[in-house]
Write an enzyme that holds these catalytic residues in place. Structure first.
Site, mmCIF file in Angstrom:
data_model
loop_
_atom_site.group_PDB
_atom_site.id
_atom_site.type_symbol
_atom_site.label_atom_id
_atom_site.label_comp_id
_atom_site.label_asym_id
_atom_site.label_seq_id
_atom_site.Cartn_x
_atom_site.Cartn_y
_atom_site.Cartn_z
ATOM 1 N N SER A 178 0.756 -1.292 -0.093
ATOM 2 C CA SER A 178 0.140 0.000 -0.061
ATOM 3 C C SER A 178 1.062 1.255 -0.005
ATOM 4 O O SER A 178 2.288 1.062 0.273
ATOM 5 C CB SER A 178 -0.832 -0.010 1.215
ATOM 6 O OG SER A 178 -1.523 1.398 1.369
ATOM 7 N N TYR A 191 -2.348 -0.171 10.638
ATOM 8 C CA TYR A 191 -2.296 -0.488 9.409
ATOM 9 C C TYR A 191 -0.858 -0.103 8.663
ATOM 10 O O TYR A 191 -0.456 -0.891 7.830
ATOM 11 C CB TYR A 191 -3.479 -0.021 8.558
ATOM 12 C CG TYR A 191 -3.702 -0.367 7.166
ATOM 13 C CD1 TYR A 191 -3.880 -1.483 6.822
ATOM 14 C CD2 TYR A 191 -3.182 0.847 6.012
ATOM 15 C CE1 TYR A 191 -3.685 -1.896 5.299
ATOM 16 C CE2 TYR A 191 -3.402 0.344 4.691
ATOM 17 C CZ TYR A 191 -3.620 -0.869 4.285
ATOM 18 O OH TYR A 191 -3.646 -1.174 3.041
#
Length: 317
Positions: A178, A191
């Site tokens: 990501s 995250y």
């Protein structure tokens, strides 16, 4: 007969667009042929991106090992791949239950994955768990679960399969990460931390295994948008000037994120071109990455201001 000067630029743009389209079609076709007979493992084949990956690689004639946490979803994907497929051109996928939240089971999972064909050509780690919450609201248990799924799981699976690649002196490992593995955003602490950890692990791995002919690729993308694009408004005039068309395109990209099919095709190209790092992001995240390196204090101020605005908005609602 010479073209009027006012038409030269539009004609050149159309010609360039045509050449670019043909180039992409040729590259896509070549990518399909390059994965034929390759053993490809997808760690989360039942997600939106995983399903797209399964279809793309299956169509290209790869020998798939599809992993997922739910047997029913894996069987459903198996049926969708094999029902209309030509058995002379494709291979029936192998199915393996894999749950990165259960790290203790990874040794057995690795053995089952390798046993399918005896080796692995391409390992795609695309499993992920997302979370949006203030730091003080996240328990240690949740932190650990996110780290298991986003970091410990992929790294453990990779370590288990790596010996087969080293012995054959070939292979490709792909981490579908990501943009938050490079750029931390407020309310995504757990995250972003897990994605930073995964990015660091695979960056180190890349250097360590290069001598064995193994390619390690990381793909950093923005948010995945699996929803359908909004329908065109009836009666709304289409932009005519090229500046307006370009502006509309950029606005659309910023609004809609990365679609699973686009990401799946990018992963296919990454595997075949052996690219080591891909950033699949729109202009604003890319600018933020540069700001993080060049003028971090400015970016920190912008992010902090965004948090204050978000808190104020919540209070007003």
């Amino acid at each position: 007969m010479a073209l009027p000067s006012v038409l030269v630029l539009p004609v050149l743009i159309v010609m360039a667009a045509g050449v670019y389209y043909i180039y992409n079609e040729v590259i896509q076709f070549m990518s399909m042929t390059l994965v034929r007979n390759k053993v490809v493992v997808i760690s989360d084949a039942v997600s939106g991106v995983g399903t797209e990956l399964a279809h793309v690689f299956h169509k290209g004639g790869a020998r798939l090992v599809l992993c997922g946490t739910t047997w029913d979803k894996l069987e459903s994907l198996y049926d969708s791949l094999t029902n209309d497929a030509d058995p002379r051109e494709t291979f029936a996928p192998k199915l393996v239950i894999l749950d990165f939240s259960d790290v203790d089971s990874m040794e057995d999972v690795v053995a089952e994955v390798v046993e399918c064909y005896g080796y692995v050509d391409v390992l795609i780690c695309n499993s992920s768990m997302k979370l949006k919450a203030p730091v003080q609201n996240i328990s240690l248990e949740v932190d650990r679960n996110i780290m298991d799924i986003n970091y410990f799981g992929p790294s453990t699976l990779t370590k288990g399969i790596l010996p087969t690649m080293i012995s054959r002196r070939s292979g490709n490992i792909v981490l579908v990460n990501s943009i938050q593995g490079k750029l931390a955003i407020p309310f995504r602490s757990s995250y972003a931390a897990s994605k930073h950890a995964a990015q660091a692990f695979f960056d180190c791995l890349r250097a360590e295994v290069e001598e064995y002919g193994i390619t390690v690729s990381t793909i950093s993308h923005t948010f995945i948008n699996a929803s359908e694009p909004p329908p065109a408004v009836e009666g709304e005039p289409a932009p005519s000037r090229w500046q307006d068309i370009l502006a509309a395109y950029i606005a659309k990209q910023l609004t809609h994120g990365v679609r699973p099919s686009v990401l799946a095709n990018e992963i296919m190209l990454t595997v075949n071109r052996k690219r080591k790092e891909v950033v699949l992001a729109h202009p604003i995240p890319r600018v933020a990455l540069y700001l993080r390196s060049l003028v971090p204090s400015f970016l920190f101020a912008v992010l902090a201001a965004g948090v204050k605005d978000a808190v104020l908005s919540d209070e007003l609602q």
